[in-house]
Design an enzyme around this catalytic site. Structure first.
Site, PDB file in Angstrom:
ATOM      1  N   HIS A  22       0.701  -1.215   0.036  1.00  0.00           N
ATOM      2  CA  HIS A  22       0.618   0.034  -0.514  1.00  0.00           C
ATOM      3  C   HIS A  22       1.253   1.603  -0.318  1.00  0.00           C
ATOM      4  O   HIS A  22       2.455   1.094   0.346  1.00  0.00           O
ATOM      5  CB  HIS A  22      -1.248  -0.511   1.346  1.00  0.00           C
ATOM      6  CG  HIS A  22      -0.021  -0.282   1.981  1.00  0.00           C
ATOM      7  ND1 HIS A  22       0.212   1.154   3.244  1.00  0.00           N
ATOM      8  CD2 HIS A  22       0.438  -0.690   3.696  1.00  0.00           C
ATOM      9  CE1 HIS A  22       0.523   0.797   4.041  1.00  0.00           C
ATOM     10  NE2 HIS A  22       0.865  -0.669   4.223  1.00  0.00           N
ATOM     11  N   GLU A  95      -1.292  -6.886   7.186  1.00  0.00           N
ATOM     12  CA  GLU A  95      -0.657  -6.709   8.104  1.00  0.00           C
ATOM     13  C   GLU A  95      -0.728  -8.076   9.427  1.00  0.00           C
ATOM     14  O   GLU A  95      -1.176  -8.191  10.499  1.00  0.00           O
ATOM     15  CB  GLU A  95       0.340  -5.221   8.617  1.00  0.00           C
ATOM     16  CG  GLU A  95       1.526  -5.473   9.363  1.00  0.00           C
ATOM     17  CD  GLU A  95       2.861  -5.536   8.242  1.00  0.00           C
ATOM     18  OE1 GLU A  95       3.022  -6.824   8.034  1.00  0.00           O
ATOM     19  OE2 GLU A  95       3.229  -5.528   7.567  1.00  0.00           O
TER      20      GLU A  95
END
Length: 223
Positions: A22, A95
């Site tokens: 990202h 994550e």
């Protein structure tokens, strides 16, 4: 490596898999360990995604999947607009959950959790940062998510998976079948850059790593 998707990445007969980190967030810029804290893209991160999305659209992806955290969804949005594809959300692409480490700068983490950090820096796949997930745990859930995304994609088809810095590195190594002791040898992607894997007769191979930008510093590894 290459700033544009390569001819090699397009020419292979097998499927292709792009793992795309990202864009930047304020916590990235501050060097904070984000983990699974749901932080939005900052203006720089939005601009990075707007630049990279049309580039990845040039691969003609068959499917786009993203972590369900907002920074991953925001990064996927320009690619979705450029391709007309709907973004499927999969929390398996999140994550590493880092428990008590999340929100802290690395200097603070090193001061508060020296033993955990020493094992983390050494590449121990079983250490649980802040009481959260081990790298082995992250490898299992990210590769499961990637295999779900690849289901039904024909030879020559491309899947773009929007994920996070630490998760992407672990997933690449696991998809390639690398032993855990060498996972730390692969650099973390900078914000909004990607890795490209191509499927061949003997499994997956790494075609590009760190593609999409000129070399940039990694502001934070996990996030």
């Amino acid at each position: 490596m290459s700033a544009q998707p390569t001819a090699l990445g397009r020419a292979t007969g097998g499927r292709r898999l792009v793992l795309w980190r990202h864009g930047r967030t304020t916590w990235n810029a501050e060097g904070r360990f984000q983990g699974q804290t749901d932080v939005d893209l900052d203006p720089t991160g939005v601009a990075q995604a707007e630049r990279a999305g049309p580039m990845l659209a040039g691969l003609g992806p068959a499917r786009v999947v993203a972590s369900d955290l907002r920074r991953a969804q925001g990064t996927a949005a320009p690619l979705a607009r450029a391709t007309g594809l709907e973004v499927a959300l999969d929390p398996g692409l999140r994550e590493t959950h880092a428990g008590r480490w999340q929100g802290l700068r690395m200097a603070e983490i090193r001061e508060r959790f020296p033993d955990e950090v020493a094992r983390w820096d050494a590449g121990d796949p079983d250490v649980r940062p802040g009481g959260g997930e081990s790298r082995r745990d992250v490898a299992a859930r990210t590769t499961a998510a990637l295999h779900r995304a690849l289901e039904g994609v024909p030879d020559g088809g491309t899947v773009v998976a929007v994920t996070h810095g630490g998760a992407a590195r672990i997933a690449v190594c696991a998809m390639l079948g690398w032993p855990t002791e060498v996972w730390n040898s692969l650099a973390v992607l900078s914000n909004c850059s990607w890795s490209l894997l191509a499927e061949g007769a003997h499994g997956w191979r790494l075609v590009e790593h760190g593609a999409g930008t000129l070399p940039e510093p990694v502001l934070s590894e996990e996030g």
